[in-house]
Design an enzyme around this catalytic site. Structure first.
Site: not given
Ligand SMILES: Cc1cc2nc3c(=O)[nH]c(=O)nc-3n(C[C@H](O)[C@H](O)[C@H](O)COP(=O)(O)OP(=O)(O)OC[C@H]3O[C@@H](n4cnc5c(N)ncnc54)[C@H](O)[C@@H]3O)c2cc1C
Length: 598
Positions: A439-441, A446
């Site tokens: 999650y969060e990209g 990244q």
């Protein structure tokens, strides 16, 4: 079953000796942010994490959440811990004093943040999201919205979420369909379904403030047509309290591999009243305020879980008796020696220790740089710090979460079969850690962000800037005899890293697939190089400490762990460099049909 103890000696080493936070804040005229204040936070924060939070971690995993009639009930002990967290003022720590916060800078709060994650990662997600949502509202919303929402959120009476993901749209937010219809009174009616929304529904607060990405009727397609809205679960009434329901409903919660105590919700918005945050069609840029905070938060999750896994492993390795040391019995009075006598177990323990302690320096160093990006009176210096933080963010998120997979898996391995069964509790850490690279990209994203935007997007300048900072540390600590081999090794690899970056840049101009083909290996290279930087500085400080106190075991252990990092972990860079150079052709050679099972 292990128990959590806040690693205060190592935290003190990083914040006082390696990064000298007191001097850092004094340089910006913030004398009140002194050692005494930080010590108070560390002592009290450790008590909260150890005594209040940690006992709820296993319960949260075993008991999980209850979902009935659209309502989520958190596991036993969660609400009491949350009330204590708010009552004791922890939740207001970093918030703006204009809205009731204490205004402590990010760097100052990270040590406590780490302890919260180690204490109970799933519990920490509720308040972490609220803090990031409040920062986003403070940065981009109108004064009226700020006045209505921030005092409640800062005190923790209302919580926050981030609502990006839809069933057909995860990484590619340009596909999102949730829509927002403008109303005559300046508000909007938001309609759509979001999935995977952390803390979308729960019983800790009287209201939940959703930050929702949606499209206006005339919005251009893709990411340039996304706007950001505040959509509360309950509309604020005339007194600013949680009033009428707002058409926001939790349809279900996911049953998942880890973080059982964090509700992952399907959220339906049905003509829910919302208010625009920032300008129309510029919602993604505003949301990036929250996403960047959250990315560092997820990196800290990886680090905090790694710390806990390492603590569990070291306790077990000292306790479990199996076999005899190859050099002869170490505990002849016992039926066998503890497994810590075996070199292979030590390899695993030292690998954990190197990731954990190096990761701590990397997290706190990034936090200190975030503070410089805000507090430094010199604009050029501020911009330099912003660039460094932008470069380090995908590394902290991507690399420390990958490290967490390794460190938590090693904890299971060190426990042998007892790690695989639930009783010892370490398998929970491995399951909880598994979400952090997703999650969060995702970490693939990244990696693309690092190589594509941060490195090539700046013409390689950001990579040169970080190399410059590493060279400064090599010059400072390289002359110390204990550190010289590490400095030489890092310096040599720094040259290789620069050369590789230039080669990949040239390849990418010929074929854009080369960026995607090299990105993940590049992220690992950057991660090991940055961790090498952190270990060089930590080793340098420890070597100087030993000049004063030649018998200090803590400093001696630092040098041994540094040697483990430089001799056994940093060489992994060679493999990643070879893989990064292998190019896109092989990856793209098969057609989708050729991938099929023969
Ligand atoms: C427990 C949990 C909590 C969550 N909390 C939230 C939340 O609070 N709010 C929220 O909005 N979302 C949340 N999410 C959603 C999460 O952020 C997404 O799952 C994640 O962004 C990936 O999207 P996806 O699952 O649709 O995967 P996809 O986007 O379908 O990706 C699948 C795979 O393809 C790769 N991929 C996709 N596109 C590319 C590309 N262009 N280049 C290279 N590789 C690519 C990905 O890296 C991944 O490996 C949560 C998810 C979970 C499981």
């Amino acid at each position: 079953m292990y128990s959590y103890r806040a690693p205060l000696r190592d935290i003190r080493f990083v914040v006082h000796e390696v990064l000298d936070f007191e001097q850092h804040y004094r340089a910006y005229g913030r004398e009140e942010l002194n050692r005494e204040l930080l010590e108070g936070i560390l002592e009290e924060g450790a008590r909260f994490a150890e005594d209040v939070l940690a006992p709820t971690n296993r319960i949260g995993d075993e008991h999980g959440l209850t979902f009935e009639g659209g309502r989520v009930t958190t596991p036993p002990g969660f609400k009491a811990a949350y009330e204590r967290y708010c009552h004791d003022g922890w939740i207001t720590m970093t918030a703006d004093p204009a809205w009731g916060g204490q205004g402590l800078p990010t760097g100052f709060s990270l040590a406590f943040g780490e302890m919260l994650v180690s204490g109970n990662m799933a519990w920490r997600m509720y308040s972490g999201l609220t803090e990031s949502a409040a920062v986003t509202i403070a940065a981009h919303a109108s004064d009226a919205l700020k006045a209505l929402y921030l005092p409640k959120m800062v005190k923790g009476e209302w919580s926050g979420t981030m609502c990006l993901t839809e069933s057909h749209c995860g990484t590619d937010l340009g596909l999102l369909k949730t829509r927002a219809e403008p109303q005559a009174d300046g508000s909007y009616r938001v309609t759509g379904t979001k999935i995977f929304i952390s803390a979308g529904e729960h019983d800790l607060t009287s209201n939940i403030v959703h930050l929702v990405l949606a499209r206006l009727p005339d919005a251009p397609a893709g990411t340039r047509g996304i706007s950001l809205f505040v959509v509360p679960k309950r509309l604020p009434d005339a007194n600013g309290e949680a009033g009428a329901a707002n058409g926001v409903r939790c349809g279900s919660i996911e049953h998942k591999m880890g973080i059982h105590a964090s509700p992952t919700c399907v959220m339906h918005f049905n003509e829910s009243v919302g208010w625009l945050v920032g300008k129309p069609n510029e919602g993604l840029a505003c949301m990036f305020t929250m996403m960047n905070q959250a990315r560092l938060g997820v990196g800290l999750q990886g680090h905090g879980l790694s710390e806990l896994a390492w603590q569990a492993a070291i306790a077990y390795a000292n306790d479990r008796l199996q076999g005899r040391a190859m050099t002869g019995p170490k505990e002849p009075g016992k039926p066998a020696d503890p497994i810590i006598v075996h070199p292979d177990v030590r390899r695993m323990l030292l690998t954990q220790k190197a990731f954990v302690e190096g990761g701590r320096v990397l997290c706190f160093l990034t936090g200190r740089e975030i503070d410089s990006a805000h507090l430094n009176p010199d604009e050029t210096a501020r911009r330099r710090s912003q660039d460094l933080v932008a470069f380090l963010t995908p590394i902290v998120k991507g690399f420390l979460t990958e490290a967490a997979l390794e460190v938590t898996s090693l904890a299971v391995q060190i426990h042998g079969g007892h790690g695989f069964i639930r009783q010892t509790g370490v398998e929970q850490l491995m399951r909880d850690a598994r979400i952090t690279p997703i999650y969060e990209g995702t970490n693939g994203v990244q990696a693309l962000d690092l190589l594509g935007r941060k490195v090539f997007g700046t013409g390689g300048r950001s990579q040169q800037m970080i190399s410059g900072r590493i060279v400064e540390s090599i010059q400072k600590f390289g002359p110390l005899p204990d550190v010289a081999p590490f400095a030489a090794d890092l310096g040599k690899r720094l040259e290789q890293w620069g050369k590789l970056t230039a080669e990949l840049g040239a390849a990418a101009t010929r074929n854009p697939d080369e960026v995607g083909a090299a990105a993940t290996d590049y992220l690992h290279i950057a991660g090991y190089m940055c961790l090498g930087w952190c270990w060089l500085v930590a080793a340098g400080v420890a070597a100087k400490g030993l000049e004063q106190n030649p018998d200090d075991d803590f400093y001696k252990a630092k040098l041994v762990t540094a040697r483990h990092f430089f001799t056994r972990l940093l060489p992994r860079v060679d493999g990643h460099m070879a893989a990064a150079r292998a190019g896109a052709a092989g990856l793209m050679a098969l057609s989708a049909d050729q991938f099929a099972i023969a």
